[in-house]
Write a protein that holds these residues in place. Structure first.
Motif, mmCIF file in Angstrom:
data_model
loop_
_atom_site.group_PDB
_atom_site.id
_atom_site.type_symbol
_atom_site.label_atom_id
_atom_site.label_comp_id
_atom_site.label_asym_id
_atom_site.label_seq_id
_atom_site.Cartn_x
_atom_site.Cartn_y
_atom_site.Cartn_z
ATOM 1 N N MET A 1 11.590 -6.884 -2.341
ATOM 2 C CA MET A 1 10.996 -6.095 -1.349
ATOM 3 C C MET A 1 10.750 -4.466 -1.932
ATOM 4 S SD MET A 1 10.914 -6.316 1.693
ATOM 5 C CE MET A 1 10.523 -5.526 3.236
ATOM 6 N N LEU A 2 9.830 -3.831 -1.270
ATOM 7 C CA LEU A 2 9.480 -2.695 -1.901
ATOM 8 C C LEU A 2 10.400 -1.507 -0.761
ATOM 9 C CD1 LEU A 2 7.028 -1.893 0.297
ATOM 10 C CD2 LEU A 2 5.899 -3.369 -1.063
ATOM 11 N N THR A 3 10.413 -0.134 -1.381
ATOM 12 C CA THR A 3 10.908 0.829 -0.640
ATOM 13 C C THR A 3 9.988 1.931 -0.979
ATOM 14 O OG1 THR A 3 13.377 -0.063 -1.194
ATOM 15 C CG2 THR A 3 12.850 2.247 -0.343
ATOM 16 N N VAL A 4 9.663 2.674 0.034
ATOM 17 C CA VAL A 4 8.920 4.116 0.065
ATOM 18 C C VAL A 4 9.808 5.151 -0.490
ATOM 19 C CG1 VAL A 4 7.307 5.837 1.143
ATOM 20 C CG2 VAL A 4 7.353 3.160 1.668
ATOM 21 N N SER A 5 9.613 5.624 -1.709
ATOM 22 C CA SER A 5 10.369 6.976 -2.201
ATOM 23 C C SER A 5 9.912 8.310 -1.975
ATOM 24 C CB SER A 5 10.575 6.644 -3.883
ATOM 25 O OG SER A 5 9.179 6.817 -4.425
ATOM 26 N N LYS A 6 8.514 8.382 -1.617
ATOM 27 C CA LYS A 6 7.916 9.483 -1.263
ATOM 28 C C LYS A 6 6.750 9.271 -0.709
ATOM 29 C CE LYS A 6 5.831 11.949 -5.191
ATOM 30 N NZ LYS A 6 5.970 12.963 -6.131
ATOM 31 N N HIS A 7 6.157 10.142 0.280
ATOM 32 C CA HIS A 7 4.906 10.085 0.722
ATOM 33 C C HIS A 7 4.048 11.259 1.155
ATOM 34 C CE1 HIS A 7 6.988 10.837 4.702
ATOM 35 N NE2 HIS A 7 6.023 10.874 5.011
ATOM 36 N N SER A 8 2.864 11.134 1.448
ATOM 37 C CA SER A 8 1.927 12.088 1.821
ATOM 38 C C SER A 8 1.069 11.404 2.994
ATOM 39 C CB SER A 8 1.137 12.952 0.794
ATOM 40 O OG SER A 8 0.325 12.133 0.368
ATOM 41 N N VAL A 9 0.625 12.415 4.000
ATOM 42 C CA VAL A 9 -0.359 11.710 4.770
ATOM 43 C C VAL A 9 -1.387 12.850 5.378
ATOM 44 C CG1 VAL A 9 1.283 12.345 6.921
ATOM 45 C CG2 VAL A 9 -0.426 10.667 7.355
ATOM 46 N N GLU A 10 -2.457 12.483 5.651
ATOM 47 C CA GLU A 10 -3.536 13.523 5.939
ATOM 48 C C GLU A 10 -4.336 12.752 6.962
ATOM 49 O OE1 GLU A 10 -6.390 14.742 3.131
ATOM 50 O OE2 GLU A 10 -4.920 15.153 1.713
ATOM 51 N N TYR A 11 -4.591 13.597 8.070
ATOM 52 C CA TYR A 11 -5.441 13.101 9.026
ATOM 53 C C TYR A 11 -6.667 13.008 8.523
ATOM 54 C CZ TYR A 11 -8.391 13.314 13.310
ATOM 55 O OH TYR A 11 -9.371 12.973 14.324
ATOM 56 N N VAL A 12 -7.771 11.712 8.868
ATOM 57 C CA VAL A 12 -9.001 11.580 8.346
ATOM 58 C C VAL A 12 -10.137 11.944 9.518
ATOM 59 C CG1 VAL A 12 -10.669 9.759 7.508
ATOM 60 C CG2 VAL A 12 -8.114 9.746 6.989
ATOM 61 N N LYS A 13 -10.710 12.875 9.266
ATOM 62 C CA LYS A 13 -11.691 13.443 10.387
ATOM 63 C C LYS A 13 -12.845 12.337 10.525
ATOM 64 C CE LYS A 13 -10.468 18.296 9.513
ATOM 65 N NZ LYS A 13 -11.077 19.490 9.055
#
Length: 96
Positions: A1-13
Motif C-alpha cells: 500500500m502507498l501513503t502520501v507524505s506531502k502534496h501540492s495542488v494547483e488549479y488548472v485554468k
C-alpha cells in the motif's frame, strides 16, 4: 500500500472555457513499502489531474515519476491504490 507524505495542488485554468468542471493538478510524494514492485530508493511522485464536476468527479490522469530525476515510470497503480488517491485528492481540494 502507498501513503502520501506531502502534496501540492494547483488549479488548472481553462483559457477557452470549453471543458466542463474544474481541474486540479496534484503532485503527491508517495511512501511505498520496500517489498512493493513500485518501490524505488529515490522515491516516487504521482502527478494527478483531478476533475471536479457536478455530474462526476475523479482522477482523469495519474502518472508516476522518480522523485529525484523526474523520470517517467511506465507502471500503473492498482485499482484500490487509485481509489485511495482519488479520495485523498477529494479531501485535499483547495477551499473556494
Amino acid at each position: 500500500m502507498l501513503t502520501v507524505s506531502k502534496h501540492s495542488v494547483e488549479y488548472v485554468k481553462d483559457p477557452f472555457g470549453i471543458l466542463s468542471g474544474k481541474r486540479y493538478e496534484f503532485v503527491l510524494d508517495l511512501e511505498i513499502e520496500e517489498d512493493d514492485e513500485l518501490y524505488l530508493e529515490q522515491g516516487v511522485n504521482a502527478k494527478v489531474v483531478y476533475k471536479v464536476d457536478e455530474e462526476k468527479s475523479g482522477i482523469l490522469t495519474c502518472d508516476l515519476y522518480e522523485r529525484t530525476t523526474d523520470r517517467y515510470i511506465s507502471m500503473d497503480l492498482e485499482d484500490e491504490e487509485l481509489v485511495a488517491l482519488a479520495e485523498f485528492c477529494k479531501n485535499n481540494l483547495p477551499a473556494e
